[in-house]
Design a protein around this motif. Structure first.
Motif, mmCIF file in Angstrom:
data_model
loop_
_atom_site.group_PDB
_atom_site.id
_atom_site.type_symbol
_atom_site.label_atom_id
_atom_site.label_comp_id
_atom_site.label_asym_id
_atom_site.label_seq_id
_atom_site.Cartn_x
_atom_site.Cartn_y
_atom_site.Cartn_z
ATOM 1 N N PRO A 42 -35.640 77.299 -14.262
ATOM 2 C CA PRO A 42 -35.728 78.714 -14.683
ATOM 3 C C PRO A 42 -34.364 79.408 -14.755
ATOM 4 N N GLU A 43 -33.452 79.038 -13.841
ATOM 5 C CA GLU A 43 -32.119 79.664 -13.842
ATOM 6 C C GLU A 43 -31.389 79.310 -15.136
ATOM 7 N N LEU A 44 -31.471 78.038 -15.509
ATOM 8 C CA LEU A 44 -30.816 77.591 -16.743
ATOM 9 C C LEU A 44 -31.463 78.258 -17.958
ATOM 10 N N ARG A 45 -32.776 78.327 -17.960
ATOM 11 C CA ARG A 45 -33.471 78.920 -19.102
ATOM 12 C C ARG A 45 -33.157 80.407 -19.253
ATOM 13 N N ALA A 46 -32.940 81.064 -18.114
ATOM 14 C CA ALA A 46 -32.534 82.478 -18.182
ATOM 15 C C ALA A 46 -31.165 82.586 -18.842
ATOM 16 N N ARG A 47 -30.270 81.633 -18.509
ATOM 17 C CA ARG A 47 -28.941 81.664 -19.131
ATOM 18 C C ARG A 47 -29.005 81.311 -20.614
ATOM 19 N N VAL A 48 -29.908 80.411 -20.970
ATOM 20 C CA VAL A 48 -30.071 80.066 -22.390
ATOM 21 C C VAL A 48 -30.513 81.312 -23.168
ATOM 22 N N ARG A 49 -31.479 82.063 -22.588
ATOM 23 C CA ARG A 49 -31.936 83.298 -23.253
ATOM 24 C C ARG A 49 -30.782 84.297 -23.380
ATOM 25 N N GLN A 50 -29.971 84.361 -22.312
ATOM 26 C CA GLN A 50 -28.812 85.261 -22.348
ATOM 27 C C GLN A 50 -27.817 84.825 -23.433
ATOM 28 N N SER A 51 -27.639 83.514 -23.577
ATOM 29 C CA SER A 51 -26.741 82.992 -24.630
ATOM 30 C C SER A 51 -27.194 83.475 -25.992
ATOM 31 N N ILE A 52 -28.495 83.453 -26.179
ATOM 32 C CA ILE A 52 -29.042 83.785 -27.491
ATOM 33 C C ILE A 52 -28.852 85.274 -27.794
ATOM 34 N N THR A 53 -29.089 86.134 -26.787
ATOM 35 C CA THR A 53 -28.897 87.567 -27.037
ATOM 36 C C THR A 53 -27.414 87.911 -27.102
ATOM 37 N N SER A 54 -26.561 87.054 -26.551
ATOM 38 C CA SER A 54 -25.127 87.370 -26.549
ATOM 39 C C SER A 54 -24.404 86.866 -27.787
ATOM 40 N N CYS A 55 -25.066 86.101 -28.623
ATOM 41 C CA CYS A 55 -24.376 85.570 -29.799
ATOM 42 C C CYS A 55 -23.903 86.733 -30.670
ATOM 43 N N PRO A 56 -22.597 86.856 -30.857
ATOM 44 C CA PRO A 56 -22.075 88.031 -31.559
ATOM 45 C C PRO A 56 -22.450 88.055 -33.032
ATOM 46 N N ILE A 57 -22.825 86.909 -33.572
ATOM 47 C CA ILE A 57 -23.160 86.901 -34.995
ATOM 48 C C ILE A 57 -24.627 86.590 -35.217
ATOM 49 N N LEU A 58 -25.419 86.687 -34.138
ATOM 50 C CA LEU A 58 -26.879 86.549 -34.218
ATOM 51 C C LEU A 58 -27.284 85.238 -34.896
ATOM 52 N N SER B 42 -23.991 94.806 -35.482
ATOM 53 C CA SER B 42 -22.928 93.965 -34.970
ATOM 54 C C SER B 42 -21.579 94.471 -35.483
ATOM 55 N N LYS B 43 -20.688 94.812 -34.559
ATOM 56 C CA LYS B 43 -19.401 95.363 -34.982
ATOM 57 C C LYS B 43 -18.318 94.322 -35.287
ATOM 58 N N PRO B 44 -18.288 93.177 -34.562
ATOM 59 C CA PRO B 44 -17.183 92.243 -34.829
ATOM 60 C C PRO B 44 -17.096 91.799 -36.287
ATOM 61 N N ALA B 45 -18.246 91.768 -36.976
ATOM 62 C CA ALA B 45 -18.250 91.276 -38.357
ATOM 63 C C ALA B 45 -17.653 92.280 -39.344
ATOM 64 N N LEU B 46 -17.532 93.553 -38.919
ATOM 65 C CA LEU B 46 -17.137 94.588 -39.882
ATOM 66 C C LEU B 46 -15.792 94.293 -40.535
ATOM 67 N N SER B 47 -14.819 93.856 -39.726
ATOM 68 C CA SER B 47 -13.473 93.628 -40.259
ATOM 69 C C SER B 47 -13.347 92.244 -40.894
ATOM 70 N N LYS B 48 -14.355 91.393 -40.654
ATOM 71 C CA LYS B 48 -14.234 89.998 -41.097
ATOM 72 C C LYS B 48 -15.266 89.697 -42.183
ATOM 73 N N GLU B 49 -16.420 89.109 -41.790
ATOM 74 C CA GLU B 49 -17.419 88.691 -42.790
ATOM 75 C C GLU B 49 -17.845 89.846 -43.703
ATOM 76 N N PHE B 50 -18.111 90.999 -43.099
ATOM 77 C CA PHE B 50 -18.605 92.113 -43.924
ATOM 78 C C PHE B 50 -17.521 92.593 -44.900
ATOM 79 N N MET B 51 -16.291 92.684 -44.410
ATOM 80 C CA MET B 51 -15.201 93.157 -45.267
ATOM 81 C C MET B 51 -14.956 92.184 -46.420
ATOM 82 N N GLN B 52 -15.175 90.899 -46.160
ATOM 83 C CA GLN B 52 -14.970 89.892 -47.214
ATOM 84 C C GLN B 52 -16.215 89.689 -48.067
#
Lengths: 65, 397
Positions: A42-58, B42-52
């Motif tokens: 469960p601890e690992l799975r919680a971190r996996v879920r966190q990884s997914i919500t933290s992906c900056p580019i979704l 998502s803000k990081p993409a604004l200057s990169k992917e979105f701008m391009q």
């Protein structure tokens, strides 16, 4: 639990790898590898879920069992 | 009685806090005062992917909030003030909203020097609206001047060169990305931008804009030269949005001052994201981090501590420690930094060949505090874990 990577989006930031290195690995070509089987821990799975919500580019999606 | 929680701020820290609060405090009403006419994006993409133009507005949107949405009210107004009693916020439209708990996640705004204001064709980049405005003005293939050689300036310069535009970048210092990367890579960034065709003016002081009928025509420098420009983009840093807290009694010092639990100086008021200056136990110092991954994790952590206080579930209460992370993409190079290099006393450049690109380790008193790499995510992320684990061992000792 299964993880789907949007390959159009993923550009190898490795934020997921920083949070759950047991499951995610970005290689030097910036390609993300994901473990096929994710342990029931469960601890690992919680971190996996966190990884997914933290992906900056979704780029990650989670399909629960 | 139903508790009411107000979350002030519509970007990532607010978004992740609202999502967490909806899950953890099922019987509270949540009012999300976003200050944005857009959904959270998502803000990081604004200057990169979105701008391009490699992605569009719909691709930027963060996932919707889940749960009993009847308990969530989303208000696109911004917060105008916080009542000195510390029990209600007043919105821009005059509405007053009382709360049992408040999260301050109002972020930061772009700094725009006076001499650059009030002229057409001159933009900062912070919000989606800024990015849309800049992108729309690229259609006429303008000659671009970028003011500032920090992260935003360098990313915009790279995006605009990638689009084939003529770009001049003006920076006061003699190096690029000096502050974010601590000068570890020497002339690497100068060479990168020069090799990709950016005209660099280092040590350049902007005196004023040349204006033609209200629109920018050029940038005049202190040495008397003028650079022609039809578009000027400004990366002059940012400042935390704390103006609305004046007189409220919430302690502010370059951001909202928080303890390790993200609690402010006033009871029941917490802060997270770019606006928060908190005591980071990983480093034992107060820091304010303006990066995407921190906002996400910090919003979630503040929400958990708020839920602990409201519900009495002490197992949710946790100090927030973080090894900051940010990245940049310029001309296909993945540039990454983990940790906090400010105050380092030693930099070591890795020539072992273990990393495919340049790699730097930052030390303070012999302890690894930060690392930066180019095209080396595996080793950089390994070092992020190492910094965290060493800090944990140090705290336990």
């Amino acid at each position: 639990m299964k993880i789907i990577v949007d390959r159009q989006r993923c550009d190898g930031n490795g934020v997921c790898m920083g949070i759950a290195p047991e499951v995610f690995d970005v290689d030097d070509d910036l390609y993300l590898h994901v473990a096929e089987n994710i342990p029931e821990d469960p601890e690992l799975r919680a971190r996996v879920r966190q990884s997914i919500t933290s992906c900056p580019i979704l780029a990650l999606k989670l399909v629960e069992d | 009685m139903t508790h009411r929680i107000v979350v002030a701020g519509g970007s990532l820290a607010g978004h992740s806090a609202v999502a967490e609060l909806m899950a953890l405090v099922p019987d509270a009403d949540v009012v999300w005062v976003t200050g944005e006419r857009h959904r959270a994006y998502s803000k990081p993409a604004l200057s990169k992917e979105f701008m391009q133009a490699r992605n569009e507005i719909a691709d930027l949107m963060l996932p919707g909030i889940e749960g009993d949405l009847g308990r969530l009210r989303i208000v696109s107004e911004s917060c105008a003030s916080l009542d000195p009693s510390g029990q209600s916020v007043v919105l821009g439209n005059g509405e007053r909203i009382g709360f049992d708990q408040l999260l301050v996640a109002t972020g930061a705004r772009a700094r725009m020097p006076d001499i650059l204001q009030g002229v057409g064709g001159v933009f900062p980049l912070r919000t989606l609206d800024d990015a849309v405005a800049i992108r729309e003005s690229l259609a006429g293939k303008p000659k671009v001047v970028v003011i500032g050689g920090g992260l935003i300036g360098c990313e915009l310069a790279a995006s605009m060169r990638t689009l084939g535009l003529e770009v001049t970048l003006v920076e006061q210092l003699q190096s690029l990305l000096e502050r974010p990367f601590g000068g570890a890579f020497g002339t690497y960034f100068l060479d990168l931008h020069r090799d990709n065709g950016v005209e660099l003016i280092m040590g350049g002081m902007v005196e004023r804009l040349a204006v033609d009928n209200g629109w920018v025509a050029g940038v005049k420098l202190a040495d008397g030269t003028t650079i022609d420009a039809q578009l000027v983009v400004v990366g002059a840093g940012s400042e935390p949005c704390t103006h609305w807290l004046e007189g409220s009694g919430v302690a502010v010092d370059n951001g909202v001052v928080c303890d390790t639990y993200l609690a402010t100086s006033r009871p029941a008021i917490f802060a997270a994201g770019d606006v928060a200056r908190w005591m980071n136990p990983v480093y034992g110092i107060q820091m304010r981090v303006e990066h995407w991954t921190n906002a996400s994790a910090q919003g979630r952590a503040a929400a958990r501590n708020m839920a602990a206080a409201l519900t009495g579930r002490q197992e949710l209460r946790k100090a927030f420690g973080d090894v900051p992370y940010f990245w940049s993409d310029q001309y296909g190079q993945k540039i990454q930094m983990v940790g906090w290099h400010q105050g380092h006393d030693h930099v070591e450049l890795d020539r072992s060949g273990e990393a495919p690109g340049p790699l730097a380790r930052f030390y303070r008193d012999g302890r690894l505090v930060a690392a930066a790499g180019i095209n080396a995510p595996r080793i950089v992320m390994k070092l992020r874990r190492q910094i965290e684990e060493e800090a944990r061992a140090l705290q336990a000792a």
